[in-house]
Design an enzyme around this catalytic site. Sequence first.
Site, mmCIF file in Angstrom:
data_model
loop_
_atom_site.group_PDB
_atom_site.id
_atom_site.type_symbol
_atom_site.label_atom_id
_atom_site.label_comp_id
_atom_site.label_asym_id
_atom_site.label_seq_id
_atom_site.Cartn_x
_atom_site.Cartn_y
_atom_site.Cartn_z
ATOM 1 N N SER A 1 -11.454 -1.415 -0.175
ATOM 2 C CA SER A 1 -10.155 -1.402 0.499
ATOM 3 C C SER A 1 -10.236 -2.066 1.864
ATOM 4 C CB SER A 1 -9.658 0.039 0.659
ATOM 5 O OG SER A 1 -9.300 0.600 -0.568
ATOM 6 N N ASP B 1 0.844 -1.184 0.000
ATOM 7 C CA ASP B 1 0.000 0.000 0.000
ATOM 8 C C ASP B 1 0.884 1.239 0.000
ATOM 9 O OD1 ASP B 1 -2.302 1.885 0.832
ATOM 10 O OD2 ASP B 1 -3.306 -0.062 0.748
ATOM 11 N N HIS C 1 -3.804 6.001 3.499
ATOM 12 C CA HIS C 1 -4.517 4.781 3.134
ATOM 13 C C HIS C 1 -3.832 3.532 3.671
ATOM 14 C CE1 HIS C 1 -6.079 1.595 0.408
ATOM 15 N NE2 HIS C 1 -7.186 2.318 0.436
#
Length: 506
Positions: free
Chosen positions: A451, A230, A280
């Site tokens: 996600s 990520d 994120h």
Amino acid sequence: MKKTVFKICFLAVLGLNVACTEDSIEKNSAEEVQNFDQKLLSPQQINDEIKSTLQQTGQFYWKNASLQLLWSASQHGQNLVTIGYGTSTTDFEKSASSRSKEIVEQLLNSIQANESNPAEKLLVYNDPVLNIIDVIVKDQKTLFALRNNKNVRYVEPADYRFFKFEEENGTQRSSSSGSSGCGFDSQTLSTADYTSITPNAKVPWSFYKHNIPNAWSKSTGSGITIGVIDSGVSPNQSLLGSNFNNGDSNGRSVQKYGTYVDSIWPWSTSTDGPNDQCGHGTSMTATATAPRNNKGLPVGVAYNANLISYRAAANVVLEGYHEQKGVQNAFVGLGNNSSVKIISMSMGHIFSVGRIEDGVRYANNRGKLIFCAGGTSTSFTNFVGVIFPAWMNETVAVTGIKEGSGYNKCSNCHSGSKIDFTVVMERSASGNTAPVLSYYENQTDYVGGSSVATATTAGIAALVWSKNPSWSKDQVLNKLKQSASLYPNRSSEYGYGNINAAVAVQ
């Protein structure tokens, strides 16, 4: 209540020793064979063709694009081209290829025969593990010859930026926390969205929809390592760093790596480290592995699992050379790590990228169970079904759905025949998503979309594997399927549905 919902916006003969065989990647039309002076297509024309193909077929591969489209895209991407080579479609690892060096030399000699640049300026990168080279190509004849070379698996533009051009064309309007999936917000959690458990941790409401708390009596993920690809992990969140072992979470390890190079120049090689500069990645690692302690903060699904985090990209849209190369290298790194059992990636693209495909297959061949996000997007890309690489056979695709009876995808989630599992992550009344650790110390946030669904499922898989440490990835995956609500049937949009974690660890 204002919520942060991380989104994936989509969310790839003429003086040369070439033979046209059944192994050729693309059979060009007679018109293309005779015409190497086709006009340069504009980025808008290229994007329109990509979108048209996606709407018609659901997937876009550069191998199926016309020579004109491929050449135009490479010209708009610094003339940078990726060549995946090998004697067959499965010949992508250097260690298993007896002719890798020979083929590279032949390809470079062939390219130089048509290009004006000297050989030393043609080769930008020669991958040390995979059968991939990145080269500068300007002539249409070169691309045509490469596509028809029996030792070339694929030829793709290496730095074509679809979303950048969409924004320039006025088609896409981005925001700091919208198109990129990034955001640093902290939110106070509604008391309706969690349950407090000992020693003083918050269990997200969504965990109960999958019976995760009941599974903890049998397994907490101990002994299993989850690799998360990520945007990295926040340096401001000690519970994913120095305090990873805290409270009921103990005897485990956290490692952080960086494979992303923050540069517009393809020859740059210095990464910018493992620290999350997006937000994120922090949310995804927290969802899967955040500790269970007395801090009054959300716990992760596998709160005793080990974590290896890779900062492989700046944000969730895998656009551009260095992000795609960073993800490829992260898959290779995790593939080579014998302690890693599970890989979770909540990022992707709307079209296939050959070097990422090779990285995924490399890790898959080494027994890793790979979970990828099915896609979360704005209205701009909601016509896209399951995104890449979640559509690959080597990955397990996950998407998010709303709370309530039946299956209704979340407000921004993608669905389709490639989806394998779903996770309930959006409340029916408030619209709130899943509670999670914030980017900042001692703060909380909400995270949504496919996600968080992917990271949650990776955590559940760790619970199952920890309970059955001698199992193979196929045995773990079969157990997940058998415990899902729609099994033995499979939905055309939602796969096997919601996993019951308590049943999966029995």
